[in-house]
Motif scaffolding. Structure first.
Motif, short mmCIF file in Angstrom:
data_model
loop_
_atom_site.label_atom_id
_atom_site.label_comp_id
_atom_site.label_asym_id
_atom_site.label_seq_id
_atom_site.Cartn_x
_atom_site.Cartn_y
_atom_site.Cartn_z
N SER A 2 -0.28 4.30 0.16
CA SER A 2 -0.80 5.30 1.09
C SER A 2 -0.48 4.93 2.54
O SER A 2 -0.18 5.79 3.36
CB SER A 2 -2.31 5.47 0.91
N GLU B 187 -15.57 -0.21 -2.83
CA GLU B 187 -16.78 0.62 -3.00
C GLU B 187 -18.02 -0.22 -3.31
O GLU B 187 -19.09 0.31 -3.59
CB GLU B 187 -16.55 1.68 -4.08
N ASP C 14 -6.02 10.69 -11.40
CA ASP C 14 -5.03 11.05 -10.38
C ASP C 14 -3.64 10.66 -10.87
O ASP C 14 -3.22 9.52 -10.74
CB ASP C 14 -5.37 10.33 -9.07
N LYS D 2 0.10 10.27 -7.86
CA LYS D 2 0.68 9.23 -7.01
C LYS D 2 1.98 8.67 -7.57
O LYS D 2 2.77 8.08 -6.84
CB LYS D 2 -0.31 8.07 -6.87
N CYS E 296 -13.97 -4.62 -5.24
CA CYS E 296 -13.77 -3.19 -4.95
C CYS E 296 -14.34 -2.82 -3.58
O CYS E 296 -15.46 -3.23 -3.23
CB CYS E 296 -14.43 -2.35 -6.02
N SER F 142 0.84 -1.19 0.00
CA SER F 142 0.00 0.00 0.00
C SER F 142 0.87 1.24 0.00
O SER F 142 1.65 1.46 0.94
CB SER F 142 -0.90 0.02 1.23
N CYS G 193 -12.99 -3.08 -9.60
CA CYS G 193 -12.69 -1.66 -9.35
C CYS G 193 -12.91 -0.81 -10.61
O CYS G 193 -13.07 0.40 -10.52
CB CYS G 193 -11.25 -1.49 -8.87
N CYS H 139 -11.68 2.73 -9.01
CA CYS H 139 -12.25 3.48 -7.89
C CYS H 139 -11.40 4.68 -7.50
O CYS H 139 -11.93 5.74 -7.16
CB CYS H 139 -12.47 2.56 -6.70
N ASP H 140 -10.09 4.52 -7.54
CA ASP H 140 -9.20 5.60 -7.14
C ASP H 140 -8.82 6.51 -8.31
O ASP H 140 -8.08 7.48 -8.11
CB ASP H 140 -7.91 5.02 -6.53
N ARG H 141 -9.28 6.18 -9.50
CA ARG H 141 -8.98 6.96 -10.70
C ARG H 141 -7.47 7.12 -10.91
O ARG H 141 -7.02 8.16 -11.40
CB ARG H 141 -9.65 8.35 -10.64
N ASP H 142 -6.73 6.10 -10.52
CA ASP H 142 -5.27 6.19 -10.71
C ASP H 142 -4.75 5.08 -11.62
O ASP H 142 -3.54 4.79 -11.63
CB ASP H 142 -4.54 6.21 -9.37
#
Lengths: 128, 128
Positions: free
Chosen positions: A54, A97, B8, B11, A95, A52, A102, B78-81
């Motif tokens: 993040s 979400e 995005d 990142k 996902c 990850s 995803c 989902c994260d648009r990356d």
């Protein structure tokens, strides 16, 4: 791990993109990143494990939700700087979400549109 | 481009992974990287265009070989990356090493093994 060492983690600060594809339907479910340790864990455990960016740590997909990805096959590309995993997705959706994949947003007439219904209610899984 | 701005790119130093999937067979053909300009070119031209990290410039896949990727659908996650493109691959193979897909190596008993035959002779395409 000999196989870990033969992957090229240098191009992206120790990471490689890892594409997860449903082994039965061929649908691309998600893309994460692996460092050498995550790749090694994936091979050893048989469950897809990522790094990850993040949270700056390893995470086994499904460690919270139970929606693990069971590895069926691992491939790498010509440059050995990306891996493609065929997986069986446990649970209703990959996902966080609530969607099966995803990749639930599609470009339509210049805007991102949600192209499918949720497969489960994410609040029932991720909220305690 | 509104759609470009909603991705995005932060990142990964201005880049996002771009997964190319055969629109008919579902096979994952290659993974490249796009910056905002490459994504915009891809949308505008309908041909997959990447940012080459080694050459530090845009390249339209197939500009040398003729093996272009015709965009059929573009999705984001989902994260648009990350983006996932369903494409029609022109020519016999996507990989510059002569294979239909860049993912021609599979992990077998702890070692990478070539899992398919070449689709074309790369020297006939890339050597002048």
């Amino acid at each position: 791990m000999g196989t870990t060492m033969q992957l090229d983690f240098d191009k992206l600060d120790g990471l490689i993109p890892a594409v997860m594809q449903d082994h039965a339907t061929g649908r691309v479910l998600m893309v994460g990143f692996m460092n050498a340790e995550a790749f090694q864990k994936t091979v050893e455990t048989g469950y897809a494990t990522f790094f990850s960016r993040s949270r700056n740590k390893l995470w086994m997909k499904g460690e919270t939700s139970g929606h693990r990805l069971v590895v069926k096959e691992i491939a790498t590309d010509c440059d050995r700087d990306t891996v493609l995993l065929k997986v069986e997705a446990l649970g209703p959706g990959v996902c966080h979400e609530g969607y099966a994949s995803c990749f639930f947003r599609r470009l339509e007439n210049g805007a991102w549109a949600i192209s499918e219904a949720r497969a489960y209610d994410p609040e029932s899984v991720y909220t305690k």
